[in-house]
Design an enzyme around this catalytic site. Structure first.
Site, PDB file in Angstrom:
ATOM      1  N   ASP A 191      19.011   2.853 -34.395  1.00 33.35           N
ATOM      2  CA  ASP A 191      18.470   4.107 -33.885  1.00 33.35           C
ATOM      3  C   ASP A 191      17.399   4.650 -34.819  1.00 33.35           C
ATOM      4  O   ASP A 191      17.014   4.004 -35.788  1.00 33.35           O
ATOM      5  CB  ASP A 191      19.589   5.131 -33.640  1.00 33.35           C
ATOM      6  N   LYS A 210      18.475   7.544 -31.050  1.00 34.09           N
ATOM      7  CA  LYS A 210      19.275   8.756 -30.872  1.00 34.09           C
ATOM      8  C   LYS A 210      18.844   9.844 -31.844  1.00 34.09           C
ATOM      9  O   LYS A 210      18.456   9.584 -32.963  1.00 34.09           O
ATOM     10  CB  LYS A 210      20.768   8.463 -31.110  1.00 34.09           C
TER      11      LYS A 210
END
Length: 457
Positions: free
Chosen positions: A248, A270
């Site tokens: 991420d 994210k």
């Protein structure tokens, strides 16, 4: 990267060294070992050059440098004690688009010579880009001590087996798993060193005929808070063995540069309040890739079991019967506090630490009364957008407004930024910072002025 490391095939190719002294002799040894067809030009030569010439190993041209010597060359080295002559050789080579090394003058050279660890056919080259040859030499010496002398024999034997292994194992993943077994087999390495053909054959047949584990697996790896140097050794080993790396936005480029070059990389960027890829889909990505028989690394910032949703991802794998393991990482609270000069505990100020998510679900409520108590340190993850609420609630439940607070942005990275103040300023301070940031609240923050060692940002 200022220089591209390459390995040149010089066997039976014309090369030139200008210089006839000790330095030139060291360079000549390397080119002769590489099988080059070597010409050496100088006004005079040390005895070793004469011996090589008498043995037919190279050609000597005694006299001033003549640019025509470069006409058939693939590569040249200027190794005299005359800077002007070295420069002339370099310029003449450059005009002919011939790579030229200039000893002790990397800026004048079109290529540099690394420190070499020779375990032929395995070769390791170490270079500082010409800025610190002593450092490169020290690193080479350390690597020399780590690499067994018979490693080259293992590499050569592996080359002999490649055709059979390709026939025996259908997929790239199967072949890689076989090679990993072979290269860590101490008995085979020792048998090769002893030239024990019977033991070599027996061990090889055993390795080839052993059933491979075709099941995939997932390894949850904590990458730490930002500084690539904080990645654990086991974490490094896992990302260098992975077929697929799922990562991420909290994973730095420095860490991603350590991933195995031919591994597939899946970005699931994210951040607090927004998910580029929904969590359920991330779970399914891990499951699908593992079911293909691949070794999957789920690379997470900090520690995967501290506000990293690692447990949720592993539950999906567990329910599907996929093998998994976890490599812990340095969590953001530990890394950010250490790099900010803020001890999370202190005998005089804090006897406990609380790690709290500031990214609350709708309707969620924290135990503010206990959080407002003295003699503890509060660390809020993903709390930047909730800073004003955190300030209001803690003051409402009795925490003094002058309680020291700090916000750490990009903790442990070279771009780390820290601002501090008091609880009454928390909401205002948060508006000056960007994600990812960590909020630290407690008397220990007051020690930052004395203990800060990393930066003054």
């Amino acid at each position: 990267m200022d220089h591209l490391p390459i390995f040149c095939q010089l066997r039976d190719r014309d090369c030139l060294i200008v210089g006839g002294g000790d330095v030139a002799e060291r360079k000549a040894r390397l080119l002769l070992d590489a099988g080059a067809r070597l010409t050496v030009n100088a006004l005079a030569f040390i005895p070793q050059f004469t011996a090589w010439a008498d043995a037919g190993m190279l050609t000597l041209v005694e006299g001033p440098f003549d640019e025509s010597l470069l006409d058939t060359c693939w590569l040249a080295i200027a190794a005299t004690d005359d800077d002007a002559l070295n420069q002339r050789v370099s310029e003449a080579a450059e005009a002919r688009r011939i790579f030229c090394n200039v000893v002790d003058a990397p800026k004048a050279a079109s290529f540099i010579m690394p420190s070499i660890i020779d375990r032929s056919p395995l070769m390791v080259a170490v270079s500082s880009g010409g800025t610190s040859p002593v450092l490169a030499r020290l690193l080479r010496e350390k690597l020399e001590s780590l690499l067994p002398l018979h490693l080259g024999q293992v590499a050569k034997y592996a080359g002999q087996l490649r055709g059979r292994v390709k026939q025996q194992f259908a997929t790239m993943g199967e072949r890689r798993r076989f090679w990993e077994k072979l290269f860590v087999n101490d008995r085979l390495a020792q048998s090769l060193a002893n030239n024990d053909q019977k033991a070599i054959t027996e061990t090889t047949e055993q390795l080839i005929n052993e059933p491979l584990d075709h099941r995939g697996e997932v390894v949850l790896v904590g990458a730490g808070p930002g500084d690539a140097g904080l990645l654990t050794l086991k974490g490094l080993q896992q990302i260098q063995q992975a077929d697929v790396v799922v990562y991420d936005r909290l994973i730095s480029d420095d860490i991603m540069n350590l991933v195995r070059r031919d591994a597939d990389r899946v970005f699931v960027g994210k951040r607090a309040g927004y998910h580029c890829v929904p969590q359920e889909e991330i779970n399914q990505i891990l499951l699908r890739e593992a079911q293909k028989g691949k070794r999957v690394v789920r690379l997470k910032g900090g520690d995967p079991f501290i506000f990293g949703r690692g447990g949720e991802e592993l539950e999906t794998l567990c329910n599907a019967g996929i093998p998994f393991s976890v490599v812990p990482g340095i969590t953001a609270a530990s890394g950010c506090s250490a790099y900010s000069g803020i001890p999370l505990t202190h005998r005089d100020y804090a006897q406990s630490v609380r790690l709290i998510t500031g990214h609350l679900k709708t309707g969620g409520e924290l135990d503010w009364e206990n959080l407002a108590a003295e003699k503890q340190t509060l660390v809020f993850y993903m709390g930047l957008n909730q800073a004003a609420t955190i300030q209001q609630k803690l003051i409402e439940y009795g925490m003094p407004g002058e309680m020291p607070v700090a916000i750490v942005e990009n903790g442990t990275a070279v771009t780390q930024r820290v601002i501090d103040g008091t609880l009454t300023q928390l909401g205002e301070l948060a508006q000056q910072m960007n994600s990812p940031s960590l909020i630290i609240i407690g008397r220990v923050v007051g020690l930052r002025d004395k203990l800060n060692w990393f930066s003054n940002h």
